[in-house]
Design a protein around this motif. Structure first.
Motif, PDB file in Angstrom:
ATOM      1  N   GLY A   1       0.814  -1.208   0.000  1.00 41.10           N
ATOM      2  CA  GLY A   1       0.000   0.000   0.000  1.00 41.10           C
ATOM      3  C   GLY A   1       0.848   1.258   0.000  1.00 41.10           C
ATOM      4  N   THR A   2       0.358   2.284  -0.657  1.00 39.70           N
ATOM      5  CA  THR A   2       1.132   3.518  -0.853  1.00 39.70           C
ATOM      6  C   THR A   2       1.558   4.150   0.458  1.00 39.70           C
ATOM      7  N   ARG A   3       0.623   4.343   1.389  1.00 41.59           N
ATOM      8  CA  ARG A   3       0.966   5.060   2.625  1.00 41.59           C
ATOM      9  C   ARG A   3       1.983   4.286   3.457  1.00 41.59           C
ATOM     10  N   ALA A   4       1.770   2.977   3.599  1.00 37.78           N
ATOM     11  CA  ALA A   4       2.684   2.173   4.409  1.00 37.78           C
ATOM     12  C   ALA A   4       4.070   2.115   3.771  1.00 37.78           C
ATOM     13  N   VAL A   5       4.142   2.016   2.440  1.00 38.76           N
ATOM     14  CA  VAL A   5       5.435   1.997   1.760  1.00 38.76           C
ATOM     15  C   VAL A   5       6.139   3.341   1.932  1.00 38.76           C
ATOM     16  N   GLN A   6       5.402   4.435   1.877  1.00 38.94           N
ATOM     17  CA  GLN A   6       6.006   5.745   2.128  1.00 38.94           C
ATOM     18  C   GLN A   6       6.640   5.792   3.523  1.00 38.94           C
ATOM     19  N   GLU A   7       5.930   5.250   4.518  1.00 42.32           N
ATOM     20  CA  GLU A   7       6.483   5.208   5.876  1.00 42.32           C
ATOM     21  C   GLU A   7       7.772   4.389   5.906  1.00 42.32           C
ATOM     22  N   ALA A   8       7.783   3.281   5.175  1.00 41.54           N
ATOM     23  CA  ALA A   8       8.979   2.433   5.143  1.00 41.54           C
ATOM     24  C   ALA A   8      10.164   3.179   4.538  1.00 41.54           C
ATOM     25  N   ILE A   9       9.939   3.878   3.424  1.00 40.74           N
ATOM     26  CA  ILE A   9      11.032   4.605   2.764  1.00 40.74           C
ATOM     27  C   ILE A   9      11.554   5.727   3.658  1.00 40.74           C
ATOM     28  N   GLN A  10      10.653   6.397   4.362  1.00 43.23           N
ATOM     29  CA  GLN A  10      11.055   7.538   5.182  1.00 43.23           C
ATOM     30  C   GLN A  10      11.634   7.127   6.537  1.00 43.23           C
ATOM     31  N   SER A  11      11.541   5.838   6.856  1.00 45.84           N
ATOM     32  CA  SER A  11      12.106   5.346   8.113  1.00 45.84           C
ATOM     33  C   SER A  11      13.596   5.066   7.939  1.00 45.84           C
ATOM     34  N   ASP A  12      14.264   4.672   9.043  1.00 45.02           N
ATOM     35  CA  ASP A  12      15.664   4.274   8.941  1.00 45.02           C
ATOM     36  C   ASP A  12      15.810   2.761   8.931  1.00 45.02           C
ATOM     37  N   TRP A  13      14.713   2.050   8.652  1.00 46.18           N
ATOM     38  CA  TRP A  13      14.762   0.592   8.577  1.00 46.18           C
ATOM     39  C   TRP A  13      15.389   0.169   7.251  1.00 46.18           C
ATOM     40  N   GLU A  14      16.011  -1.011   7.241  1.00 43.89           N
ATOM     41  CA  GLU A  14      16.676  -1.504   6.036  1.00 43.89           C
ATOM     42  C   GLU A  14      15.651  -1.889   4.971  1.00 43.89           C
ATOM     43  N   LEU A  15      15.758  -1.275   3.818  1.00 44.26           N
ATOM     44  CA  LEU A  15      14.832  -1.497   2.703  1.00 44.26           C
ATOM     45  C   LEU A  15      15.541  -2.339   1.646  1.00 44.26           C
ATOM     46  N   LEU A  16      15.043  -3.566   1.425  1.00 41.78           N
ATOM     47  CA  LEU A  16      15.718  -4.483   0.513  1.00 41.78           C
ATOM     48  C   LEU A  16      15.167  -4.425  -0.907  1.00 41.78           C
ATOM     49  N   PHE A  17      13.842  -4.361  -1.035  1.00 43.16           N
ATOM     50  CA  PHE A  17      13.207  -4.326  -2.350  1.00 43.16           C
ATOM     51  C   PHE A  17      12.074  -3.308  -2.345  1.00 43.16           C
ATOM     52  N   LEU A  18      11.902  -2.650  -3.479  1.00 40.32           N
ATOM     53  CA  LEU A  18      10.691  -1.887  -3.752  1.00 40.32           C
ATOM     54  C   LEU A  18      10.155  -2.430  -5.072  1.00 40.32           C
ATOM     55  N   VAL A  19       8.896  -2.877  -5.057  1.00 42.18           N
ATOM     56  CA  VAL A  19       8.309  -3.526  -6.235  1.00 42.18           C
ATOM     57  C   VAL A  19       7.078  -2.737  -6.649  1.00 42.18           C
ATOM     58  N   ALA A  20       7.053  -2.283  -7.896  1.00 43.18           N
ATOM     59  CA  ALA A  20       5.932  -1.495  -8.408  1.00 43.18           C
ATOM     60  C   ALA A  20       5.334  -2.167  -9.633  1.00 43.18           C
ATOM     61  N   ALA A  21       4.013  -2.034  -9.767  1.00 38.49           N
ATOM     62  CA  ALA A  21       3.333  -2.529 -10.964  1.00 38.49           C
ATOM     63  C   ALA A  21       3.614  -1.595 -12.137  1.00 38.49           C
ATOM     64  N   ASP A  22       3.507  -2.146 -13.334  1.00 38.70           N
ATOM     65  CA  ASP A  22       3.758  -1.346 -14.548  1.00 38.70           C
ATOM     66  C   ASP A  22       2.928  -0.068 -14.577  1.00 38.70           C
ATOM     67  N   ASP A  23       1.676  -0.178 -14.099  1.00 37.98           N
ATOM     68  CA  ASP A  23       0.762   0.953 -14.208  1.00 37.98           C
ATOM     69  C   ASP A  23       0.638   1.742 -12.910  1.00 37.98           C
ATOM     70  N   TYR A  24       1.586   1.565 -11.988  1.00 40.32           N
ATOM     71  CA  TYR A  24       1.504   2.292 -10.719  1.00 40.32           C
ATOM     72  C   TYR A  24       1.667   3.789 -10.963  1.00 40.32           C
ATOM     73  N   GLY A  25       0.699   4.566 -10.527  1.00 39.37           N
ATOM     74  CA  GLY A  25       0.652   5.979 -10.888  1.00 39.37           C
ATOM     75  C   GLY A  25       1.473   6.909 -10.022  1.00 39.37           C
ATOM     76  N   GLN A  26       2.042   6.408  -8.894  1.00 39.44           N
ATOM     77  CA  GLN A  26       2.776   7.297  -7.995  1.00 39.44           C
ATOM     78  C   GLN A  26       4.263   6.935  -7.913  1.00 39.44           C
ATOM     79  N   LYS A  27       4.772   6.326  -8.976  1.00 39.37           N
ATOM     80  CA  LYS A  27       6.186   5.927  -8.973  1.00 39.37           C
ATOM     81  C   LYS A  27       7.100   7.153  -8.841  1.00 39.37           C
TER      82      LYS A  27
END
Length: 271
Positions: free
Chosen positions: A38-64
């Motif tokens: 989900g967009t909001r939860a993924v935003q929280e993950a990116i903005q945190s200092d937790w280790e981010l291993l993968f970000l996976v987006a669909a071809d048609d994801y509109g907020q890339k």
């Protein structure tokens, strides 16, 4: 800076198979990794200092583009960026409507003693065998919003790092220290050593929430959706607290009841 997205078109891809395996709690526990959907939860993950291993987006994801901007601002390094079809993305997570984006993050671990000693005057949320991931996520989200300093999930409570719980919590796990699989006797012993009062939410008996002293640092325990708190906690708690319901309803959903009690604790602290 242009970010490179790897295009993957096969469900047999090893990275996708690894991500899909994290739907199982056993695999999450073994690897220490979990899925964020989900967009909001993924935003929280990116903005945190937790280790981010993968970000996976669909071809048609509109907020890339917005996600890429957050990645550029991120202070910590991050892993691989993968682009897949919408059909493949739906197979990776647990939710039926993944919003076109998910992340894989490494869990942070705290010791129970650390969480009990967290700074701040807010309560600690304790969940006793709460089963629904939506309820767990909602309670963690409310606890983070209303100033709780941590959460303790007792043995038998569903995983706070299941993707359904993380999504329901809008990424609250990145803001609120959480410990899991804690034995009741261990928590009871340590909280007594630290002289922390424990209030148990009850349908009746005890004190109405506005009469209970929730200003001081305390533990607030919410029990199983059908059974409530276990007999152990009913005997060991310093008191029971209930929500007056003059409208005549017999009970509230555990997430709603917890939200009202956490709000009452905040109201008392601020007053």
């Amino acid at each position: 800076m242009t970010l490179y997205w790897e295009k993957i078109g096969s469900a047999a891809n090893e990275q996708l198979k690894q991500i899909r395996s994290l739907q199982q709690r056993k695999k999450r526990d073994e690897s220490g990794l979990f899925i964020v959907e989900g967009t909001r939860a993924v935003q929280e993950a990116i903005q945190s200092d937790w280790e981010l291993l993968f970000l996976v987006a669909a071809d048609d994801y509109g907020q890339k583009t917005q996600m890429e901007e957050l990645l550029r601002k991120r202070q910590q390094p991050y892993g691989r960026l993968l682009q897949v079809s919408g059909e493949l993305l739906r197979k990776l997570g647990e939710t039926q409507t993944p919003q076109g984006i998910l992340a894989v993050v490494r869990q942070k671990y705290w010791e129970l003693e650390q969480v009990l000693a967290m700074p701040g005057d807010g309560p600690l949320l304790v969940l006793d065998r709460v089963q629904d991931p939506g309820n767990v996520g909602a309670l963690l989200r409310t606890a983070a919003a209303l100033g709780a300093v941590g959460a303790v999930l007792l043995e038998g409570t569903t995983d706070a790092f299941s993707s359904k719980a993380v999504r329901a919590g809008m990424g609250a796990v990145f803001r609120l220290p959480v410990v899991q699989k804690i034995q009741p006797e261990t928590l009871n012993r340590l909280r007594k050593q630290q002289k922390l009062a424990l209030w148990v939410a009850a349908l009746e008996g005890g004190r109405p929430s506005y009469q209970a002293d929730l200003k001081a640092r305390h533990l607030l325990l919410l029990g199983n959706e059908g059974e409530g708190a276990s007999a152990f906690w009913q005997e060991e708690a310093d008191g029971a607290v209930f929500i007056p319901m003059p409208g005549g309803m017999e009970s509230l959903n555990v997430a709603m009841a917890g939200s009202l009690l956490l709000y009452e604790a905040m109201r008392q602290r601020l007053s």
